[in-house]
Design a protein around this motif. Sequence first.
Motif, PDB file in Angstrom:
ATOM      1  N   GLY A 189       1.077   9.312 -14.244  1.00 38.40           N
ATOM      2  CA  GLY A 189       2.277   8.558 -13.889  1.00 38.40           C
ATOM      3  C   GLY A 189       2.089   7.730 -12.634  1.00 38.40           C
ATOM      4  O   GLY A 189       0.985   7.296 -12.294  1.00 38.40           O
ATOM      5  N   THR A 190       3.192   7.492 -11.930  1.00 42.59           N
ATOM      6  CA  THR A 190       3.220   6.635 -10.750  1.00 42.59           C
ATOM      7  C   THR A 190       2.243   7.118  -9.688  1.00 42.59           C
ATOM      8  O   THR A 190       2.225   8.292  -9.339  1.00 42.59           O
ATOM      9  CB  THR A 190       4.634   6.605 -10.154  1.00 42.59           C
ATOM     10  OG1 THR A 190       5.560   6.189 -11.161  1.00 42.59           O
ATOM     11  CG2 THR A 190       4.712   5.653  -8.969  1.00 42.59           C
ATOM     12  N   LYS A 191       1.441   6.198  -9.163  1.00 36.03           N
ATOM     13  CA  LYS A 191       0.554   6.520  -8.049  1.00 36.03           C
ATOM     14  C   LYS A 191       1.262   6.221  -6.726  1.00 36.03           C
ATOM     15  O   LYS A 191       2.115   5.331  -6.650  1.00 36.03           O
ATOM     16  CB  LYS A 191      -0.737   5.710  -8.135  1.00 36.03           C
ATOM     17  CG  LYS A 191      -1.659   6.140  -9.272  1.00 36.03           C
ATOM     18  CD  LYS A 191      -2.901   5.266  -9.345  1.00 36.03           C
ATOM     19  CE  LYS A 191      -3.852   5.786 -10.435  1.00 36.03           C
ATOM     20  NZ  LYS A 191      -4.998   4.881 -10.634  1.00 36.03           N
ATOM     21  N   VAL A 192       0.904   6.975  -5.705  1.00 35.69           N
ATOM     22  CA  VAL A 192       1.320   6.677  -4.336  1.00 35.69           C
ATOM     23  C   VAL A 192       0.039   6.396  -3.569  1.00 35.69           C
ATOM     24  O   VAL A 192      -0.870   7.239  -3.546  1.00 35.69           O
ATOM     25  CB  VAL A 192       2.094   7.841  -3.698  1.00 35.69           C
ATOM     26  CG1 VAL A 192       2.583   7.449  -2.308  1.00 35.69           C
ATOM     27  CG2 VAL A 192       3.282   8.254  -4.574  1.00 35.69           C
ATOM     28  N   ALA A 193      -0.054   5.212  -2.973  1.00 32.14           N
ATOM     29  CA  ALA A 193      -1.316   4.766  -2.380  1.00 32.14           C
ATOM     30  C   ALA A 193      -1.109   4.280  -0.952  1.00 32.14           C
ATOM     31  O   ALA A 193      -0.030   3.791  -0.595  1.00 32.14           O
ATOM     32  CB  ALA A 193      -1.926   3.649  -3.231  1.00 32.14           C
ATOM     33  N   TRP A 194      -2.170   4.414  -0.146  1.00 30.30           N
ATOM     34  CA  TRP A 194      -2.171   3.967   1.249  1.00 30.30           C
ATOM     35  C   TRP A 194      -3.360   3.038   1.451  1.00 30.30           C
ATOM     36  O   TRP A 194      -4.485   3.358   1.068  1.00 30.30           O
ATOM     37  CB  TRP A 194      -2.247   5.166   2.189  1.00 30.30           C
ATOM     38  CG  TRP A 194      -1.024   6.014   2.128  1.00 30.30           C
ATOM     39  CD1 TRP A 194       0.094   5.927   2.900  1.00 30.30           C
ATOM     40  CD2 TRP A 194      -0.763   7.079   1.193  1.00 30.30           C
ATOM     41  NE1 TRP A 194       1.027   6.854   2.518  1.00 30.30           N
ATOM     42  CE2 TRP A 194       0.535   7.579   1.471  1.00 30.30           C
ATOM     43  CE3 TRP A 194      -1.492   7.660   0.148  1.00 30.30           C
ATOM     44  CZ2 TRP A 194       1.098   8.620   0.746  1.00 30.30           C
ATOM     45  CZ3 TRP A 194      -0.935   8.685  -0.581  1.00 30.30           C
ATOM     46  CH2 TRP A 194       0.348   9.166  -0.275  1.00 30.30           C
ATOM     47  N   GLY A 195      -3.094   1.892   2.087  1.00 31.38           N
ATOM     48  CA  GLY A 195      -4.085   0.828   2.155  1.00 31.38           C
ATOM     49  C   GLY A 195      -5.103   0.927   3.258  1.00 31.38           C
ATOM     50  O   GLY A 195      -5.991   0.081   3.360  1.00 31.38           O
ATOM     51  N   GLY A 196      -5.005   1.950   4.124  1.00 31.95           N
ATOM     52  CA  GLY A 196      -5.965   2.096   5.204  1.00 31.95           C
ATOM     53  C   GLY A 196      -5.628   1.237   6.409  1.00 31.95           C
ATOM     54  O   GLY A 196      -4.692   0.435   6.383  1.00 31.95           O
ATOM     55  N   PRO A 197      -6.394   1.409   7.496  1.00 34.59           N
ATOM     56  CA  PRO A 197      -6.124   0.650   8.716  1.00 34.59           C
ATOM     57  C   PRO A 197      -6.494  -0.825   8.536  1.00 34.59           C
ATOM     58  O   PRO A 197      -7.264  -1.167   7.638  1.00 34.59           O
ATOM     59  CB  PRO A 197      -7.038   1.344   9.743  1.00 34.59           C
ATOM     60  CG  PRO A 197      -8.135   1.947   8.925  1.00 34.59           C
ATOM     61  CD  PRO A 197      -7.520   2.326   7.608  1.00 34.59           C
ATOM     62  N   PRO A 198      -5.934  -1.690   9.423  1.00 36.57           N
ATOM     63  CA  PRO A 198      -4.999  -1.361  10.510  1.00 36.57           C
ATOM     64  C   PRO A 198      -3.585  -1.123   9.979  1.00 36.57           C
ATOM     65  O   PRO A 198      -3.185  -1.730   8.985  1.00 36.57           O
ATOM     66  CB  PRO A 198      -5.043  -2.613  11.394  1.00 36.57           C
ATOM     67  CG  PRO A 198      -5.351  -3.724  10.431  1.00 36.57           C
ATOM     68  CD  PRO A 198      -6.272  -3.138   9.398  1.00 36.57           C
ATOM     69  N   VAL A 199      -2.863  -0.248  10.657  1.00 35.91           N
ATOM     70  CA  VAL A 199      -1.491   0.069  10.290  1.00 35.91           C
ATOM     71  C   VAL A 199      -0.582  -0.436  11.402  1.00 35.91           C
ATOM     72  O   VAL A 199      -0.782  -0.093  12.569  1.00 35.91           O
ATOM     73  CB  VAL A 199      -1.303   1.584  10.092  1.00 35.91           C
ATOM     74  CG1 VAL A 199       0.135   1.908   9.735  1.00 35.91           C
ATOM     75  CG2 VAL A 199      -2.249   2.106   9.005  1.00 35.91           C
ATOM     76  N   ALA A 200       0.388  -1.260  11.046  1.00 37.76           N
ATOM     77  CA  ALA A 200       1.300  -1.807  12.050  1.00 37.76           C
ATOM     78  C   ALA A 200       2.077  -0.677  12.711  1.00 37.76           C
ATOM     79  O   ALA A 200       2.451   0.295  12.053  1.00 37.76           O
ATOM     80  CB  ALA A 200       2.259  -2.798  11.398  1.00 37.76           C
ATOM     81  N   PRO A 201       2.335  -0.771  14.014  1.00 35.18           N
ATOM     82  CA  PRO A 201       3.085   0.285  14.695  1.00 35.18           C
ATOM     83  C   PRO A 201       4.525   0.364  14.209  1.00 35.18           C
ATOM     84  O   PRO A 201       5.104  -0.641  13.779  1.00 35.18           O
ATOM     85  CB  PRO A 201       3.025  -0.136  16.172  1.00 35.18           C
ATOM     86  CG  PRO A 201       2.802  -1.620  16.134  1.00 35.18           C
ATOM     87  CD  PRO A 201       1.959  -1.873  14.927  1.00 35.18           C
TER      88      PRO A 201
END
Length: 235
Positions: free
Chosen positions: A167-179
Motif C-alpha cells: 500500500g501507501t509508502k511513507v518516504a523521506w528525501g534525505g538532507p538538507p532538511v529545512a529548519p
Amino acid sequence: MLPRHLTLTLDARHPTRLARFWADLLGQDTVADGTDGVRLPGTDTRPDLRFVPGQPHRTGPHRMHLHLTSDSADDQRRQVARAIALGGSHLDVGQLPEETHVVLADPEGNEFCVIGPGNTFLAGCGRLGEVACDGTREVGLFWSRALGWPLVWDQDQETAVQAPRGGTKVAWGGPPVAPQRGRDPQRFDLAAAGTDPQTEVARLVALGATRLDATAAGVVLLADPDGNTFGVTTG
C-alpha cells in the motif's frame, strides 16, 4: 508486536470542505471524527487522512505532501482536471518541463502531486501512492521501528517504509532538511491498540522521540528525531 495505525492530520480553516475535496478526489466517503474533525478512513495498507479545525500559518513549504498515482496519461489529465474543478490549483515549485508529475495545491494550499504513469517506485501502492516527507535517514529508521513497518528503500540518505501488506509508502528525501519555523499544520498521529499511554510513550522515547509539554484533544504530543511533532493515542 501490537498493531499500529498511522493517520496524517492536517489543520484546516474549513475541515469539512477540505475533507470533501480529498474524498471526491480519492473516491471515498468521510466520517465525523468525534473531536470536531473529519476523517477519511484508511486501511491496514493506507493511512487515515484527518482534518481538524486550525489556522495554518505558512512560513514556507510543508515538510510533507501527498503523491497520487495514475494509470495512464489520460488518467493523469483527468485527475488534474478534477482537482482543479474541485477547487485545487496549479503550483509552481520550480519543476522542470520534462518532469512527468503535476504539482498542485488543495483549496487550503497543501501541496500534492499527480504522478505520471509508469512510476516503478509507486507501482502497486494504490491511488494514494505516497506520503512524501522532508527528513533525514535517522527519521526514516525511527518511523520504521515506531510503526513496525519494513524499510523498503534505503539509498543515498533517502528512506521509505511501507505497511507489511503493501500500500501507501511513507518516504523521506534525505538532507538538507529545512529548519522548523513554528508548529507545522501537518502531523502524523500514531494509534496503538491494547496498551496504555505511558508504555507506548516510553517505547517511542526509547526509539528516539522527545516528549513535548503539550497535548491536543487528549493526544500525547511528541517530536521525532527531526523535530516533527506527532501525536500518540492508545486504547
